[in-house]
Design a protein around this motif. Structure first.
Motif, mmCIF file in Angstrom:
data_model
loop_
_atom_site.group_PDB
_atom_site.id
_atom_site.type_symbol
_atom_site.label_atom_id
_atom_site.label_comp_id
_atom_site.label_asym_id
_atom_site.label_seq_id
_atom_site.Cartn_x
_atom_site.Cartn_y
_atom_site.Cartn_z
ATOM 1 N N LEU A 1 0.844 -1.186 0.000
ATOM 2 C CA LEU A 1 0.000 0.000 0.000
ATOM 3 C C LEU A 1 0.884 1.241 0.000
ATOM 4 N N LEU A 2 0.438 2.281 -0.703
ATOM 5 C CA LEU A 2 1.132 3.573 -0.650
ATOM 6 C C LEU A 2 0.323 4.499 0.239
ATOM 7 N N ILE A 3 0.892 4.839 1.381
ATOM 8 C CA ILE A 3 0.234 5.736 2.324
ATOM 9 C C ILE A 3 1.224 6.837 2.691
ATOM 10 N N GLY A 4 0.919 8.040 2.274
ATOM 11 C CA GLY A 4 1.841 9.146 2.504
ATOM 12 C C GLY A 4 3.095 8.969 1.672
ATOM 13 N N ASP A 5 4.231 8.920 2.337
ATOM 14 C CA ASP A 5 5.508 8.805 1.618
ATOM 15 C C ASP A 5 6.099 7.404 1.696
ATOM 16 N N ALA A 6 5.292 6.409 2.126
ATOM 17 C CA ALA A 6 5.841 5.077 2.350
ATOM 18 C C ALA A 6 4.973 3.983 1.732
ATOM 19 N N TRP A 7 5.653 2.989 1.143
ATOM 20 C CA TRP A 7 4.995 1.753 0.716
ATOM 21 C C TRP A 7 5.078 0.768 1.878
ATOM 22 N N ARG A 8 3.939 0.156 2.215
ATOM 23 C CA ARG A 8 3.913 -0.699 3.396
ATOM 24 C C ARG A 8 2.918 -1.842 3.230
ATOM 25 N N PRO A 9 3.094 -2.930 3.964
ATOM 26 C CA PRO A 9 2.084 -3.991 3.945
ATOM 27 C C PRO A 9 0.845 -3.550 4.710
ATOM 28 N N ALA A 10 -0.215 -4.325 4.592
ATOM 29 C CA ALA A 10 -1.422 -4.031 5.364
ATOM 30 C C ALA A 10 -1.122 -4.167 6.849
ATOM 31 N N ALA A 11 -1.807 -3.387 7.656
ATOM 32 C CA ALA A 11 -1.545 -3.386 9.094
ATOM 33 C C ALA A 11 -1.749 -4.762 9.711
ATOM 34 N N ASP A 12 -2.742 -5.504 9.210
ATOM 35 C CA ASP A 12 -2.992 -6.832 9.767
ATOM 36 C C ASP A 12 -2.296 -7.948 8.978
ATOM 37 N N GLY A 13 -1.497 -7.573 7.974
ATOM 38 C CA GLY A 13 -0.726 -8.551 7.227
ATOM 39 C C GLY A 13 -1.498 -9.335 6.174
ATOM 40 N N GLU B 1 1.063 -11.815 -5.044
ATOM 41 C CA GLU B 1 0.265 -11.387 -3.893
ATOM 42 C C GLU B 1 0.368 -9.881 -3.714
ATOM 43 N N PHE B 2 -0.695 -9.306 -3.175
ATOM 44 C CA PHE B 2 -0.641 -7.899 -2.797
ATOM 45 C C PHE B 2 -1.450 -7.693 -1.521
ATOM 46 N N ALA B 3 -1.184 -6.593 -0.859
ATOM 47 C CA ALA B 3 -1.792 -6.312 0.442
ATOM 48 C C ALA B 3 -3.283 -6.044 0.308
ATOM 49 N N VAL B 4 -4.038 -6.491 1.312
ATOM 50 C CA VAL B 4 -5.466 -6.181 1.403
ATOM 51 C C VAL B 4 -5.634 -5.117 2.476
ATOM 52 N N ALA B 5 -6.007 -3.920 2.042
ATOM 53 C CA ALA B 5 -6.153 -2.807 2.978
ATOM 54 C C ALA B 5 -7.429 -2.965 3.790
ATOM 55 N N ALA B 6 -7.293 -3.022 5.097
ATOM 56 C CA ALA B 6 -8.437 -3.028 5.997
ATOM 57 C C ALA B 6 -8.900 -1.588 6.239
ATOM 58 N N ALA B 7 -9.964 -1.433 7.008
ATOM 59 C CA ALA B 7 -10.515 -0.108 7.265
ATOM 60 C C ALA B 7 -9.474 0.828 7.873
ATOM 61 N N ALA B 8 -8.613 0.288 8.729
ATOM 62 C CA ALA B 8 -7.590 1.132 9.362
ATOM 63 C C ALA B 8 -6.582 1.638 8.339
ATOM 64 N N ASP B 9 -6.221 0.784 7.370
ATOM 65 C CA ASP B 9 -5.297 1.212 6.316
ATOM 66 C C ASP B 9 -5.935 2.277 5.433
ATOM 67 N N VAL B 10 -7.202 2.066 5.091
ATOM 68 C CA VAL B 10 -7.912 3.049 4.276
ATOM 69 C C VAL B 10 -7.992 4.379 5.011
ATOM 70 N N ASP B 11 -8.282 4.323 6.297
ATOM 71 C CA ASP B 11 -8.359 5.551 7.093
ATOM 72 C C ASP B 11 -7.017 6.288 7.073
#
Length: 502
Positions: free
Chosen positions: A19-31, A47-57
């Motif tokens: 996921l691209l959030i701000g200035d960083a590429w990161r996995p989903a918070a819950d993996g 495979e790619f990350a599944v963004a949960a509600a917290a990631d979307v927020d």
């Protein structure tokens, strides 16, 4: 021999999509991750990350900060133009890579990617086109209507944080049609690709980042619509939703927009007519019409001319040519230059299309050819042999609902009045093509048919003109001045020019 895309997948060397959030590429918070299966072979692509509600927020709040506090909405026209042109340059220089990723995403043949409307060249042109609007996006100066001496003027300002939801069939082009005007207007964006076509857009997003976009202006969340998508469209900090996809999901988007009074743009598909008169070049009409539902994406395109309205005098001729065209379709490895058409995107959609073919026969239409599944090395893929239906009533299910597959419904008509009635007897209104040698008739039909785009003796997509539909085909347009204006708000300014009260 078993069809396989493993060697191409391994050649690319895909890493897990983040996921691209701000200035960083990161996995989903819950993996959590999603494993993409290739539609032509069923093999795992990556495979790619599944963004949960917290990631979307987190992504939305990043976009919100970038809009409220960052430089992009307040940047000079010169800077936005530079970045948009740089994006276009990077797309052109990475065209081969993007084409390969798209073929791994949705199985679109590389040969079809060379057709302009589906090409990376067109994607780049969309960014160049909107770069040209940046310094022309102005308001008005109006004469005062009443009161004391004062100036009346309007300004156009970016609408804010945009949620851009993109489908799987033409992800690069459709993302460009949303991202380019939004960025040109000064908005910040949270992009959600389809879970069935993610890798090409992840690479495009990295190229956009490389072009010099400030952190937080573009954020990317990946995952299925039922979770990631719903969290995005319902987020209270989103100002505008732009969505291309099915009418069913479009209704959910409209409900979310209504709840938050969000701005919304929708492109929801079509059941577009190809109207063939007896003075037309029937061979061209039949091959082009059949091509829209067989070649390339195999009818998985909103502009597919899946309803052929053909004058009775040339009806049999049209059917014979369409049947011959269906027999020329070649399925197989999307990287093989001989492959001309793609599989259905997934097994669920495959069975949906087969269900429409069965229903067409049950309702009395005559199946001229196709409608079954190929065997042999293609048996593991989501392929459907192109189907041509004759003697179709315009009330039949296959003439009214968007099948999104290689199925052509051919409906006869007797005269111009009946052709107009049949063409407009639909809840959709995205596009149409009129085939005739009579320019006066062509003009009459163009004015009479309710559709957002009408082609005369042919049809093509252009990156710089308005595209969208009437009726339930959606709201708003993409391309042209109206597209960038849709990402702005109009502000009226009243400025006294003396000490008198207005």
């Amino acid at each position: 021999m078993v069809l396989s895309i493993k060697s191409r997948r391994d050649e690319v060397g895909l890493t897990a999509g983040e996921l691209l959030i701000g200035d960083a590429w990161r996995p989903a918070a819950d993996g959590r991750t999603w494993t993409h299966a290739h539609p032509a072979t069923g093999e795992q692509v990556g495979e790619f990350a599944v963004a949960a509600a917290a990631d979307v927020d987190a992504a939305v709040r990043s976009a919100r900060r970038a809009f409220d506090e960052g430089p992009w909405p307040r940047s000079r026209a010169k800077e936005r133009i530079r970045v948009l042109h740089r994006i276009a340059e990077l797309i052109r220089s990475h065209a081969g890579e993007l084409d390969t990723l798209l073929a791994l995403d949705n199985g679109m043949p590389l040969t079809f990617g060379q057709a302009y409307a589906m090409s990376t060249e067109c994607v780049a042109d969309v960014f160049d086109h909107h770069a040209g609007w940046v310094d022309k996006l102005g308001g008005e100066t109006l004469p005062a209507y009443q009161g004391g001496e004062h100036a009346v003027l309007t300004l156009r300002e970016p609408v804010g944080v945009v949620a851009a939801v993109v489908p799987w069939n033409a992800p690069l082009l459709l993302a460009a049609q949303k991202l380019a005007p939004a960025l040109a207007a000064g908005c910040t964006v949270v992009l959600k690709p389809s879970e069935f076509a993610t890798f090409a857009l992840l690479r495009l997003s990295r190229l956009i980042e490389e072009a010099g976009l400030p952190p937080g202006v573009l954020n990317v969340v990946t995952g299925p619509g039922e979770t990631t998508g719903d969290a995005l469209i319902n987020h209270p900090l989103i100002d505008k939703i732009t969505f291309t996809g099915s009418r069913t999901v479009g209704r959910r988007v409209m409900a979310a927009a209504a709840e938050g009074t969000k701005r919304v743009s929708l492109e929801l598909g079509g059941k577009s007519p190809s109207i063939v008169f007896p003075d037309a070049e029937v061979y061209a009409a039949a091959t082009v019409t059949m091509g829209t539902v067989t070649l390339g994406l195999s009818g998985q395109a909103c502009v597919a001319q899946s309803r052929a309205l053909v004058h009775r005098d040339v009806y049999d001729e049209f059917l014979a040519i369409a049947e011959g065209m269906a027999g020329l379709v070649t399925y197989g490895d999307p990287f093989d230059p001989g492959t001309t058409a793609a599989p259905m995107i997934n097994e669920r959609h495959l069975h949906r299309v087969l269900g429409y073919i069965e229903r067409g026969q049950q309702e009395g239409a005559r199946l001229v050819c196709g409608g079954d599944r190929p065997d042999g090395e293609l048996a593991a893929g989501n392929f459907v042999n192109p189907a041509v239906f004759a003697d179709v009533s315009n009330d039949a299910t296959i003439a009214r609902e968007e099948i999104f597959g290689p199925v052509l419904a051919v409906v006869p008509f007797a005269d111009e009045d009946e052709a107009v009635r049949l063409a407009n007897d639909t809840s959709y209104g995205l596009s149409a093509t009129v085939w005739t040698g009579d320019v006066k008739r062509a003009w009459r039909m163009t004015r009479a048919v309710r559709a957002g785009t009408v082609g005369i003796n042919g049809y093509q997509l252009e990156p710089h003109v308005a595209f969208g539909g009437f009726g339930r085909s959606g709201l708003g347009r993409e391309g042209g001045r109206g597209s960038i204006e849709a990402y702005t708000e109009v502000k009226t300014v009243l400025l006294p020019t003396t000490d008198e009260l207005m």
